[in-house]
Design an enzyme around this catalytic site. Structure first.
Site, PDB file in Angstrom:
ATOM      1  N   HIS A 105     -20.531   6.055  27.507  1.00  0.00           N
ATOM      2  CA  HIS A 105     -20.959   7.426  27.232  1.00  0.00           C
ATOM      3  C   HIS A 105     -21.747   7.519  25.924  1.00  0.00           C
ATOM      4  CE1 HIS A 105     -18.682   8.876  30.631  1.00  0.00           C
ATOM      5  NE2 HIS A 105     -17.640   8.160  30.201  1.00  0.00           N
ATOM      6  N   LYS A 160      -2.697   4.873  -2.959  1.00  0.00           N
ATOM      7  CA  LYS A 160      -1.658   4.700  -1.940  1.00  0.00           C
ATOM      8  C   LYS A 160      -1.080   6.020  -1.468  1.00  0.00           C
ATOM      9  CE  LYS A 160       1.221   2.106   0.369  1.00  0.00           C
ATOM     10  NZ  LYS A 160       0.592   1.511   1.559  1.00  0.00           N
ATOM     11  N   GLU A 168      -7.196   1.455  14.323  1.00  0.00           N
ATOM     12  CA  GLU A 168      -6.534   0.900  13.144  1.00  0.00           C
ATOM     13  C   GLU A 168      -7.252  -0.361  12.661  1.00  0.00           C
ATOM     14  OE1 GLU A 168      -4.620   1.727  10.923  1.00  0.00           O
ATOM     15  OE2 GLU A 168      -3.635  -0.037  10.099  1.00  0.00           O
ATOM     16  N   CYS A 203      -2.127   8.806  -8.822  1.00  0.00           N
ATOM     17  CA  CYS A 203      -1.670   8.716 -10.195  1.00  0.00           C
ATOM     18  C   CYS A 203      -0.201   8.260 -10.221  1.00  0.00           C
ATOM     19  CB  CYS A 203      -1.780  10.011 -10.981  1.00  0.00           C
ATOM     20  SG  CYS A 203      -3.466  10.588 -11.190  1.00  0.00           S
ATOM     21  N   ARG A 257      -0.936   3.304  -6.942  1.00  0.00           N
ATOM     22  CA  ARG A 257      -1.148   4.741  -6.750  1.00  0.00           C
ATOM     23  C   ARG A 257      -2.507   5.220  -7.263  1.00  0.00           C
ATOM     24  NH1 ARG A 257       3.725   7.387  -5.707  1.00  0.00           N
ATOM     25  NH2 ARG A 257       2.782   9.353  -6.296  1.00  0.00           N
ATOM     26  N   ASN A 298       0.122  14.084 -12.808  1.00  0.00           N
ATOM     27  CA  ASN A 298      -0.292  13.677 -11.465  1.00  0.00           C
ATOM     28  C   ASN A 298      -0.487  14.955 -10.670  1.00  0.00           C
ATOM     29  OD1 ASN A 298      -0.573  12.597  -8.883  1.00  0.00           O
ATOM     30  ND2 ASN A 298       1.630  12.304  -8.618  1.00  0.00           N
TER      31      ASN A 298
HETATM   32  C1  F6R Z   1      -4.625   3.184   5.592  1.00  0.00           C
HETATM   33  C2  F6R Z   1      -3.673   3.967   4.846  1.00  0.00           C
HETATM   34  C3  F6R Z   1      -3.810   5.440   4.897  1.00  0.00           C
HETATM   35  C4  F6R Z   1      -2.421   6.101   5.037  1.00  0.00           C
HETATM   36  C5  F6R Z   1      -2.556   7.623   4.929  1.00  0.00           C
HETATM   37  C6  F6R Z   1      -1.232   8.311   5.105  1.00  0.00           C
HETATM   38  O1  F6R Z   1      -4.410   1.823   5.431  1.00  0.00           O
HETATM   39  O2  F6R Z   1      -2.804   3.448   4.196  1.00  0.00           O
HETATM   40  O3  F6R Z   1      -4.662   5.856   5.903  1.00  0.00           O
HETATM   41  O4  F6R Z   1      -1.874   5.725   6.257  1.00  0.00           O
HETATM   42  O5  F6R Z   1      -3.096   7.963   3.674  1.00  0.00           O
HETATM   43  O6  F6R Z   1      -0.325   7.902   4.134  1.00  0.00           O
HETATM   44  P1  F6R Z   1       1.216   8.149   4.323  1.00  0.00           P
HETATM   45  O7  F6R Z   1       1.667   7.304   5.456  1.00  0.00           O
HETATM   46  O8  F6R Z   1       1.839   7.758   3.024  1.00  0.00           O
HETATM   47  O9  F6R Z   1       1.371   9.603   4.624  1.00  0.00           O
END
Ligand code: F6R
Length: 621
Positions: free
Chosen positions: A513, A616, A490, A2, A31, A107
């Site tokens: 495995h 985000k 990743e 949010c 967000r 939020n």
């Molecule tokens: C993946 C991604 C998430 C963040 C995770 C931690 O692309 O962006 O996995 O890495 O939510 O977020 P932060 O780094 O903000 O704690």
């Protein structure tokens, strides 16, 4: 999760409150994008004017175009990542109360909302949504009825709520005021000239001012065009911490790229370079100015635990290989949410390293608090200035990646690895595990990385073309050994997030495995090949793994160092990266995987900046 914006300014500037808030929402949309809404108040308006729409901000803009709102002097805006109640118009914020005179946005999660709602229902209050936020709005309305003071009402209600929240409220009887409260969710103040701002982060207002005020935990802020007043939830006056934002609005724009993700991938050489800047003194010794933990304490550390989530946790995995190698301190890497809810062995000699781009991830924040309660020292590696986790840590090492807007992380990952390496080298220097000249060599190798990352980006067309040819893929596997293992994890995460394709990363040695059963004719498998100039058993073992999967029909997509002829016979596609020491290779090998995921998602017509269901900044547990 949010995004929240608030604005108050002189009433005579027509249209500005709505423009500022919509601009802020555009910048905060990363967000959450389940719905968007605004509420405005102006002198003489009998009620709040509001509009809200499910879906992305564009839907709200269309609604405002069709049904414009009147002029105002104060406004709040919200972009939602749904928690309580589905992503519908009716659950969109703002939520109104007090006969339409009060508007509230939120939020976080009010955990005791059910009990509070039952109390209000018993008093005859009717609810128009399924949200916890509307409960807060009704409570503020009830409190306001007796005091007629919005700040007092907000403070009273903030004390009643459990969970995490940032709340903003406007009331038609106070057209020159916005009141906010925060508990475990972010809220920053933007200090303007004759106008003031509130935002979930500085992106909300950086186009208008770079002067900001960081609020503390459990504080209520009241902004008017000429004043910012902060009090604690106990009503006592409090002080925010003033700071200047070190990037401008242009840094949060796409800068000619098709997406923020594309731009942020291209930002990576600079992000890594900036993270390395200014970290050594004239004698070449590492000086981490922002690492304020007593040296004696750092010397006595007998275990490091990295806590983080998602991509940030993979940065921690990479760092484990380097820190253990350089410092001979055992390093554990743990997902923050798992760390918090088991009974980890943490002592005063444990150094907890929290890695987070946003500095707001609730799981990581809870892990930090837990670690400190157990007596550990916490160093956080954070990208976002003014966020919560640095404030709650014993020391912070900032990455200087600049704002990361695309929801899936790219440049933050490379700069987190870089910062964690700096921390590792600093500890090695302090504890005498490495001679100064050895550290100088490693620093030089790190300083070479930005130009090498640029070289990988410059070779991106081949990766994109390969991705285009694979737009119908339904499953992609990723293999790596040593530091190549977290890179594989990743790569798989990026593909899942961006292209919604089943993807898994494995340690290449683990293949036999079990996971090798997944290999069938045509199965695409990325393999990250370590440097042939490193420990040669590592390289030859991965080359053997490629042969094993190829013999079973896999289509091999190989990431290998320039000149590594040994992989040529077994690679269906090969993506070359510049030569680098093994420990530095993740800074290069990750980049083709980011480009691949972005290009494949783009080929499928997906929004790479705002993937479905994600947000985000994950500020709920
Ligand atoms: C993946 C991604 C998430 C963040 C995770 C931690 O692309 O962006 O996995 O890495 O939510 O977020 P932060 O780094 O903000 O704690």
């Amino acid at each position: 999760m949010c995004g929240i914006v608030g604005y108050v300014g002189p009433s005579e500037v027509s249209g500005r409150p709505l423009d500022v808030v919509l601009e802020g929402l555009r910048r905060l949309e990363y967000r959450g994008y389940d719905s968007a809404g605004v509420a405005l108040v102006g002198p003489g308006s009998p009620q709040v004017a509001s509009a809200k729409k499910a879906g992305k901000l564009a839907n709200l803009l269309a609604e405002l175009e069709a049904n414009p709102l009147p002029d105002a002097s104060a406004a709040v805006g919200h972009t939602r990542w749904a928690t309580h109640g589905g992503p519908t118009d009716r659950n969109a914020h703002p939520h109104l109360a007090d006969g339409g005179r009060l508007a509230v946005i939120h939020n976080g999660i009010v955990e005791n909302f059910a009990a509070l709602k039952a109390e209000l229902l018993a008093e005859g209050v009717t609810f128009l949504s399924d949200t916890d936020t509307e409960v807060a709005a009704q409570l503020i309305s009830r409190a306001y009825a007796s005091s007629k003071d919005l700040t007092v009402a907000m403070t009273e209600v903030a004390r009643m709520l459990e969970g995490t929240f940032t709340l903003l409220a406007v009331h038609a009887e106070h057209p020159g005021t916005v009141v906010g409260a925060r508990h475990d969710s972010p809220l920053v103040v933007g200090l303007g000239d004759g106008e003031n701002f509130l935002g979930s982060d500085v992106a909300a207002f950086v186009a208008h001012t770079r002067e900001a005020l960081e609020l503390g935990q459990d504080q209520v802020v009241t902004i008017t065009p000429s004043a910012v007043e902060v009090i604690g939830f106990d009503g006592a006056p409090a002080q925010g911490k003033r700071y200047s934002v070190d990037w401008d609005a242009a840094a949060a724009e796409k800068g000619g790229f098709g997406s923020f993700m594309d731009k942020e991938i291209h930002d990576q050489p600079q992000a890594v370079g900036d993270t390395l800047l200014g970290r050594t003194d004239l004698d070449g010794r590492l000086v981490l100015d922002d690492l304020k933990i007593d040296e004696a304490v750092l010397r006595s550390v007998d275990k490091i635990i990295v806590v983080a989530c998602g991509t940030a946790a993979y940065a921690g995995h990479v760092a484990k290989y380097a820190i253990e190698h350089w410092c001979r301190i055992p390093v554990e890497v743990e997902l923050a949410h798992e760390f918090r809810y088991r009974d980890p062995v943490v002592t005063e000699k444990t150094l907890v390293v929290a890695i987070t781009q946003s500095g707001e991830t609730m799981d990581t924040l809870m892990a930090v608090r837990h670690a400190r309660e157990q007596g550990a020292k916490v160093v956080s590696i954070v990208n976002t200035n003014g966020s919560t986790i640095p404030r709650e840590s014993d020391a912070v090492l900032y990455t200087h990646a600049g704002p990361e807007i695309a929801v899936a992380s790219t440049k933050a990952f490379l700069s987190q690895i870089t910062a964690a390496y700096l921390l590792g080298l600093y500890l090695a220097q302090l504890r005498g595990n490495k001679f100064p000249d050895e550290i100088a060599v490693l620093m030089d190798e790190l300083r070479d990385m930005p130009s090498k990352i640029q070289a990988v980006i410059d070779r991106g067309d081949h990766v994109s073309a390969t991705a285009l040819s694979m737009r119908d893929a339904t499953s992609v596997l990723f293999l790596g050994r040593h530091v190549g293992f977290p890179v594989a994890l990743e790569g798989a995460l990026k593909l899942k997030e961006l292209a919604y394709i089943h993807a898994e990363g494995f340690a290449a040695g683990e293949l036999k495995h079990g996971p090798i059963a997944l290999i069938e004719e045509g199965q695409p498998v990325f393999v990250v090949v370590p440097s042939p100039r490193g420990r040669d058993s590592l390289h030859s073992k991965v080359v053997s793994n490629i042969q094993e999967i190829r013999a079973r029909g896999a289509r091999t997509l190989v990431i290998a160092e320039d000149g590594d002829e040994a992989v040529l016979p077994y690679a269906d596609e090969i993506f070359w990266i510049p030569q680098a020491p093994t420990l530095m290779q993740p800074l290069l090998a990750t980049v083709p995987l980011q480009i691949f995921a972005m290009a494949l998602a783009t080929a499928k017509g997906l929004d790479v900046d705002q993937p479905r269901n994600l947000a985000k900044s994950v500020t709920v547990e």
